[in-house]
Motif scaffolding. Sequence first.
Motif, PDB file in Angstrom:
ATOM      1  N   ALA A 287      36.167  34.574 129.217  1.00 57.40           N
ATOM      2  CA  ALA A 287      36.414  34.824 127.509  1.00 57.40           C
ATOM      3  C   ALA A 287      37.331  33.804 127.033  1.00 57.40           C
ATOM      4  O   ALA A 287      36.442  34.111 125.786  1.00 57.40           O
ATOM      5  N   SER A 288      37.384  32.967 127.230  1.00 53.64           N
ATOM      6  CA  SER A 288      37.722  31.877 126.236  1.00 53.64           C
ATOM      7  C   SER A 288      37.187  31.154 125.991  1.00 53.64           C
ATOM      8  O   SER A 288      36.853  30.528 124.796  1.00 53.64           O
ATOM      9  N   ALA A 289      36.159  31.307 126.639  1.00 51.11           N
ATOM     10  CA  ALA A 289      34.750  29.986 126.104  1.00 51.11           C
ATOM     11  C   ALA A 289      33.607  30.934 125.204  1.00 51.11           C
ATOM     12  O   ALA A 289      32.190  30.935 125.132  1.00 51.11           O
ATOM     13  N   LEU A 290      34.349  32.649 125.165  1.00 52.25           N
ATOM     14  CA  LEU A 290      32.725  33.658 124.842  1.00 52.25           C
ATOM     15  C   LEU A 290      32.028  33.300 123.171  1.00 52.25           C
ATOM     16  O   LEU A 290      31.248  33.216 122.569  1.00 52.25           O
TER      17      LEU A 290
ATOM     18  N   VAL B 263      30.530  37.669 131.991  1.00 49.27           N
ATOM     19  CA  VAL B 263      31.527  38.391 131.475  1.00 49.27           C
ATOM     20  C   VAL B 263      32.687  39.569 131.935  1.00 49.27           C
ATOM     21  O   VAL B 263      32.046  40.516 132.227  1.00 49.27           O
ATOM     22  N   GLU B 264      33.743  39.056 132.287  1.00 47.22           N
ATOM     23  CA  GLU B 264      34.525  40.549 133.225  1.00 47.22           C
ATOM     24  C   GLU B 264      35.425  41.206 131.680  1.00 47.22           C
ATOM     25  O   GLU B 264      35.706  40.071 130.888  1.00 47.22           O
ATOM     26  N   ALA B 265      35.452  42.310 131.383  1.00 41.28           N
ATOM     27  CA  ALA B 265      35.791  42.820 129.830  1.00 41.28           C
ATOM     28  C   ALA B 265      36.660  44.143 130.177  1.00 41.28           C
ATOM     29  O   ALA B 265      36.256  45.213 131.601  1.00 41.28           O
ATOM     30  N   LYS B 266      36.914  44.478 129.301  1.00 41.42           N
ATOM     31  CA  LYS B 266      37.990  45.912 129.273  1.00 41.42           C
ATOM     32  C   LYS B 266      36.425  46.499 128.389  1.00 41.42           C
ATOM     33  O   LYS B 266      36.473  46.075 127.159  1.00 41.42           O
ATOM     34  N   VAL B 267      36.463  48.440 128.777  1.00 46.41           N
ATOM     35  CA  VAL B 267      35.981  48.984 127.869  1.00 46.41           C
ATOM     36  C   VAL B 267      36.550  49.624 126.823  1.00 46.41           C
ATOM     37  O   VAL B 267      37.821  49.952 127.277  1.00 46.41           O
ATOM     38  N   VAL B 268      36.407  49.539 125.659  1.00 46.40           N
ATOM     39  CA  VAL B 268      36.775  49.751 124.509  1.00 46.40           C
ATOM     40  C   VAL B 268      36.587  51.287 123.895  1.00 46.40           C
ATOM     41  O   VAL B 268      37.016  52.684 123.822  1.00 46.40           O
TER      42      VAL B 268
END
Length: 1010
Positions: free
Chosen positions: A654-657, A669-674
């Motif tokens: 996530a830090s390299a996006l 990438v792994e992420a959380k759904v908003v």
Amino acid sequence: MRSRISETLRRLICGWILPMALAAGPAWSLPVMLGPFQRQLKASRTEPVNVTLRGMVRDLDREAGLLALEDESSVAILGLNLPDDAWDGLAPGEGVELDFHLCSFSLRGGVIECGMGPVVELDGRHPPMTAAGSVFLGRGPQPLRVEWFNGQATSALEFEIRAPGGHWVKPSIPDLRCELHEVPDIISVTEIPRRGGVAVEGLETIDATPAAGRDQVALRFTGELPVGNPGVYQVRLRCDDGAQVLLGRQLAGWRKIAPPAVEAGGKRKASTWETRRGTVTFAAWDGPGLRLELMVDSTREEARVLDAAGLEPEDLVGARLRVSGATYPGGICLLSGSTLSAEGSAKPSGGPLTRAFEVRELQPEQADRSHPVRLEGVVTMANSRSLVLQDESGGIFVLAGGDGNLSPTPVPGERWRIEGATSRGDFSPIVISENETLLGFGALPEPRRPTWEEILNGTLDAEQVEIEGVILHATDEGVDLLTYEGVVTIRAAHLYPLAEGLRDEKGRRSLIGARIRMRGVFGPFWDTLTDRLHPGVCFLGNATMSVVEAAPESIAAIPRIKIPDLWQFTTKSTALKRVRLRGRLMARRGSAMLVSDGEHVLRADSPEASAAGLGDLVEVVGFPRLSPVSPLLVQAVVRVQAAGALPPPREVAASALRDEALDGKMIAVEAKVVSDTLQQRERRLELEAGGLRFMAAGPASVPGTGPLPRDSRVRVAGVYFGGLGVGPDDNAGFELRLADAGGIEVLARPPWWNSRRLAILAGALLAGLGLVAAWAMVLHRLVARRTAELAVEIHEREQLESQRKLEEERARVARDLHDELGAGLTEIGMLGALLGRSEVPEENKDGYLGTLRQLAKDLVSGLDEIVWAINPSYDTVDDAASYLWLQAQRMLAPAGIECRLHQGGEVRGGQLGSRRRHALLLAFKEALNNVVRHSQATAIEVSIEIEGDFVVVSISDNGTGFDFPAGDSPEHHGLAGMRDRMRALGGDCRIRSVMAEGTTVRFEIPLKSR
């Protein structure tokens, strides 16, 4: 012959003798011409020399120390020091001779600085450097100013001076003043503020000590250097970052002379003094001066104001000005605002308008006033009823007056004179012709190349223009041209036919894709029904066309290049030159496509739908443009070369996006759904990873998980589509383009009890509390209002009750007076009548007198009881006890019954009202009367005390006692009366009797405060 000799001498002096004079120094002193003098000067100072300048004063600015001088060779602006009487005595138009003794000269910003510039200057950021200069100093104190700044790192500043024949020394400056300024990101001494610094005291030498160890600071030293012997002094400066030394004040000698001739005798002068009129289109500060842009007869020209004191740029933009100054290539230089004046409207105060620009500047209401016009110019477009005439200032539409016909019909290229009046046109002012004169034949004016803004807003109406572009579409109604800045539509109309070659179908088909230049009279597409302009759509009158590059025979004829080739340097624009590239289609976003060759990415904007699928190998043909992230092809055509698939994704943290190098790459990438929504036939997931929010978008028909709840953990795989900018919708500047359902993998669903539901619950509770609080406030207001109403009602009832009690008390007093006194007075009257009769025996009269005396005594006693009962002064329990004790003695003493008083505790604090006191007195007397009449007692004991909120009165006798009846009987009405009196006032009466032992009567009555 004489003219040749004069010219030879002039060239000898200006080309050889003058340079030698400047190089030889103070040994030479001769008049010099301004033009050659300017050409010999440079930015650096000359050695001190003797120079004499002669000329006519054109303008002067005392505050800034500027003087404009003109001779037959040029106009020069001098920065100099003159005595006060010179500034007072000189005026524009007068001749002057200026003598400079051992003065150094330099040319800075078009101004000849005559001993006024820096003696030494090392500006900008740099490592420690050393420079030296020389200056002539007279005897006495000489003004000194040293300015220096330090950007960062090393602080170095050394100032030294050497007298003629002496050694280098660091001078001691009496009363040296120093100001320290903090100036972030300073890069030049010109950025040091003129005021507002922090004073540094106790200095005598100039060095960097006040700023030791500090970055982004500046110092300004000012004082006076004591000089013993006049002469040429050497100044040396060593500094890290910028510094400059200004030393001495050399006054120029002056005297008035006859105004010399300033005509050049047919030769071209380097600079002239001229007056210009124009409209200000740009104004900005340039140091202490202003830099303006003037529109003079449709030509842009620069104007510099050296001393702009009293002027504000925002007040000048849009104003029409008259300026006078010294010309230079492309502009004019003004000493100050004194040679700048506003003119208002472009229309002259009298006489006809003679330039097309003057007509074009008129507002519609001004054009309606029929100002007289007399124009001469070239016809660029014409028919039997109208023409377009263009002079050096612009074009104007002319409509035939009179019978409405132009005879003969003008031909483009002819020169005509038009006399008539202005009128309001549909879009811009026009001229109604009254008289037309053919002057001859000439060439069409050079066409203007309109900017994109001028095409959109139609400001070039009636001007001859040239538009270059590639034909995208062509019909009998118009042509679409791809220009350098966008697509322009050139419409066809009755008076505006298309250019030859575009009027038949065959010619139009052959020109599709060709690069052409079209010339003609520009006409904006103005809708007269709606009074609206159609941006980007225009007409071209008398249109002609030149094919610059024929349309390619096929796509294969277009050279194939690689994506990096689009970044390479080229001397010619490629914006209208097709290119062909190959790559893999990685993603789509609206009409934009990402194509990658494996290492590099380009964007293609295609107005037509393509059958290419994601992952296919495609060939793209289009017109290149540069964009911040990758090259862009506009009007692109995409052809499928071979079917394919997208490459496997690469895991990205996530830090390299935010890395733009990911553009066009397949990543995961792994992420959380908003949020998970459908927008414009796309499924759009707003995701959050590492504190960064971004969008992942794909086809709306992607099956699989369905709408994902907020806070779900997912792994998304898609193509990185960058260059979207930072905004509310794309706040990360990129998004991931998903190909199918495999691009979304659910890693974890959120627990039921999550932050969102907690927020909802908290919101509901807060809403409930809010409602309760609101209801409580409403109830509080209702209760307060009702309380106020009740207080009013209670007050009214209390007043009524007090009135009622007062009436009752009055009635009782009246009744008592009637009962106690009425019968007694009647009896006294009867006894008095008997005593007055003579027939009544004397012995009987003595009996009547005794009865009369006793009756009067009883009446006095009864009246005393009534007065005591209603007097508020006797409301205390103590007063009541005293009165009851007095009544007991009066009633018992005649009967020979002993009376003993027992008072328990303190009775002074209690209060009784008049009704309570009167009722208690009557009941007390009734009890004593029963003792006297029935008890056969020899002694009684009376007790008065306060128990709680009650007054208790007890009467105990030692008589025979009696049997207390179970119910009421006529012979015991007195006992019942006592009990009723007490209970009516909230009290009680208790009787205890024992045969042969005696009787006790106990009265309990509440205090007044209850």
